[in-house]
Design an enzyme around this catalytic site. Structure first.
Site, PDB file in Angstrom:
ATOM      1  N   LYS A   1     -14.106  -1.815  15.276  1.00 59.12           N
ATOM      2  CA  LYS A   1     -14.230  -0.211  15.445  1.00 59.12           C
ATOM      3  C   LYS A   1     -14.888   0.005  13.920  1.00 59.12           C
ATOM      4  O   LYS A   1     -14.292  -0.399  12.781  1.00 59.12           O
ATOM      5  CB  LYS A   1     -12.754   0.319  15.279  1.00 59.12           C
ATOM      6  CG  LYS A   1     -12.737   1.748  15.383  1.00 59.12           C
ATOM      7  CD  LYS A   1     -11.376   2.358  15.804  1.00 59.12           C
ATOM      8  CE  LYS A   1     -10.393   2.516  14.711  1.00 59.12           C
ATOM      9  NZ  LYS A   1     -10.832   3.664  13.665  1.00 59.12           N
TER      10      LYS A   1
ATOM     11  N   ASP B   1     -16.088   5.122  16.108  1.00 59.32           N
ATOM     12  CA  ASP B   1     -15.048   6.163  16.138  1.00 59.32           C
ATOM     13  C   ASP B   1     -15.220   7.113  15.295  1.00 59.32           C
ATOM     14  O   ASP B   1     -14.870   7.442  14.154  1.00 59.32           O
ATOM     15  CB  ASP B   1     -13.738   5.388  15.741  1.00 59.32           C
ATOM     16  CG  ASP B   1     -12.508   6.140  15.419  1.00 59.32           C
ATOM     17  OD1 ASP B   1     -12.404   7.225  16.359  1.00 59.32           O
ATOM     18  OD2 ASP B   1     -11.436   5.882  14.809  1.00 59.32           O
TER      19      ASP B   1
ATOM     20  N   LYS C   1     -15.231  10.619  16.761  1.00 58.51           N
ATOM     21  CA  LYS C   1     -14.554  11.841  17.147  1.00 58.51           C
ATOM     22  C   LYS C   1     -15.382  13.362  17.246  1.00 58.51           C
ATOM     23  O   LYS C   1     -14.992  14.226  16.497  1.00 58.51           O
ATOM     24  CB  LYS C   1     -13.255  11.929  16.329  1.00 58.51           C
ATOM     25  CG  LYS C   1     -12.216  10.652  16.339  1.00 58.51           C
ATOM     26  CD  LYS C   1     -10.911  11.188  15.700  1.00 58.51           C
ATOM     27  CE  LYS C   1     -10.060   9.864  15.486  1.00 58.51           C
ATOM     28  NZ  LYS C   1     -10.422   8.632  14.983  1.00 58.51           N
TER      29      LYS C   1
ATOM     30  N   THR D   1      -2.214  11.837  16.410  1.00 56.47           N
ATOM     31  CA  THR D   1      -0.893  11.543  16.272  1.00 56.47           C
ATOM     32  C   THR D   1      -0.271  12.150  14.798  1.00 56.47           C
ATOM     33  O   THR D   1       0.850  12.309  14.905  1.00 56.47           O
ATOM     34  CB  THR D   1      -0.378   9.852  16.160  1.00 56.47           C
ATOM     35  OG1 THR D   1      -1.626   9.549  15.377  1.00 56.47           O
ATOM     36  CG2 THR D   1      -0.623   9.258  17.532  1.00 56.47           C
TER      37      THR D   1
HETATM   38  O1  C5P Z   1      -4.329  -0.185   9.846  1.00 61.02           O
HETATM   39  P1  C5P Z   1      -3.985   0.385  11.352  1.00 61.02           P
HETATM   40  O2  C5P Z   1      -3.422  -0.911  11.970  1.00 61.02           O
HETATM   41  O3  C5P Z   1      -2.650   1.079  11.018  1.00 61.02           O
HETATM   42  O4  C5P Z   1      -5.204   1.042  11.553  1.00 61.02           O
HETATM   43  C1  C5P Z   1      -5.108   1.539  12.865  1.00 61.02           C
HETATM   44  C2  C5P Z   1      -6.650   2.409  13.156  1.00 61.02           C
HETATM   45  O5  C5P Z   1      -6.447   3.255  14.414  1.00 61.02           O
HETATM   46  C3  C5P Z   1      -7.109   3.120  12.041  1.00 61.02           C
HETATM   47  O6  C5P Z   1      -8.477   2.946  11.885  1.00 61.02           O
HETATM   48  C4  C5P Z   1      -6.653   4.739  12.476  1.00 61.02           C
HETATM   49  O7  C5P Z   1      -7.421   5.387  11.743  1.00 61.02           O
HETATM   50  C5  C5P Z   1      -6.824   4.533  13.973  1.00 61.02           C
HETATM   51  N1  C5P Z   1      -6.116   5.564  14.611  1.00 61.02           N
HETATM   52  C6  C5P Z   1      -4.443   5.518  14.481  1.00 61.02           C
HETATM   53  N2  C5P Z   1      -3.921   6.555  15.248  1.00 61.02           N
HETATM   54  C7  C5P Z   1      -4.447   7.354  16.062  1.00 61.02           C
HETATM   55  C8  C5P Z   1      -5.721   7.292  16.149  1.00 61.02           C
HETATM   56  C9  C5P Z   1      -6.713   6.518  15.390  1.00 61.02           C
HETATM   57  O8  C5P Z   1      -3.985   4.670  13.652  1.00 61.02           O
HETATM   58  N3  C5P Z   1      -3.815   8.224  16.808  1.00 61.02           N
END
Ligand code: C5P
Length: 232
Positions: free
Chosen positions: A32, A59, A61, A119
């Protein structure tokens, strides 16, 4: 469509991102690319990672008037990404325009995934600042249904919501779920987390995993652990 682990390449620049990906000599993980890396390096970083043989979820958005989103999606489809996304709050008109822009002359296109409510948005903020008076989970499901009805392929959601999204939008509507942590790992700033194994049980189609892999002492081993727990 197979289940897969997508690594969130949340790096500030090309050097760091490519040094990280160089560690994977035997497999080519789905990655991603988010706003940070894309705005730092531009489309070239997408082409470079794609040329190395990785599938890419871009990603960014998108959220704008339908015509602008349609034109932007046409550019993204030419970048040959495998998955991209938009805010479902842009409404059905924006989502259908996005699909028109994304579709290539041969009829193929990247998967288009919707973001419902971030979230980071609490029910209280939604009510006070966005003047939306329904419970958050109802809003998420209504936005997901609107995305499905508009022809999108799935939504980003918490793994904990994946089963409900499949119930409301159908089994083939994809759930792409961040917030994944190993049972024995650090939670970091994520609040509602699930292990890869549990995400599989609940029915996530793709898990997006960042720091548990990117900051692991052995990222390749961490990635393989995710794959074996989630894909089996
Ligand atoms: O490091 P981590 O596993 O928390 O990363 C999760 C990824 O998913 C990050 O790129 C974050 O921006 C993305 N993300 C998230 N929650 C969301 C949408 C996207 O953690 N609701």
């Amino acid at each position: 469509m197979g289940k897969d682990v997508i690594i969130a390449c949340d790096f500030a620049g090309k050097e760091e991102a490519l040094t990280f990906l160089d560690k994977f000599t035997e497999e080519k993980p789905y990655v991603k690319i988010g706003m940070e890396l894309f705005y730092a390096e531009g489309p070239a970083i997408v082409r470079e990672i794609k040329a190395r043989g990785h599938q890419i979820f871009l990603d960014l958005k998108l959220h704008d008037i339908p015509n602008t989103v349609k034109s932007a999606m046409a550019v993204l489809s030419r970048l040959d990404v495998d998955m991209c996304n938009l805010h479902t709050a842009g409404t059905a008109a924006m989502m259908t325009a996005a699909l028109e822009g994304l579709t290539r002359p041969d009829g193929s296109r990247p998967l288009l995934i919707g973001v419902t409510q971030l979230t980071s948005t609490s029910e209280e903020r939604m009510r006070k600042e966005l003047l939306i008076d329904h419970p958050l989970d109802q809003v998420v499901m209504a936005y997901a249904k609107n995305a499905a009805d508009s022809g999108l392929d799935g939504v980003v959601c918490s793994p904990l919501e994946a089963a409900k999204v499949h119930e409301v939008c159908g089994k083939s509507f994809l759930t792409v779920t961040p917030g994944v942590r190993f049972a024995d790992g650090d939670v970091g700033d994520q609040v509602r987390v699930t292990t890869p194994a549990r995400a599989k049980e609940i029915g996530s189609d793709y898990i997006v995993v960042g720091r548990p892999i990117t900051r692991a002492e052995d990222p390749v081993a961490a990635y393989r652990r995710c794959v074996s727990e989630f894909v089996g």
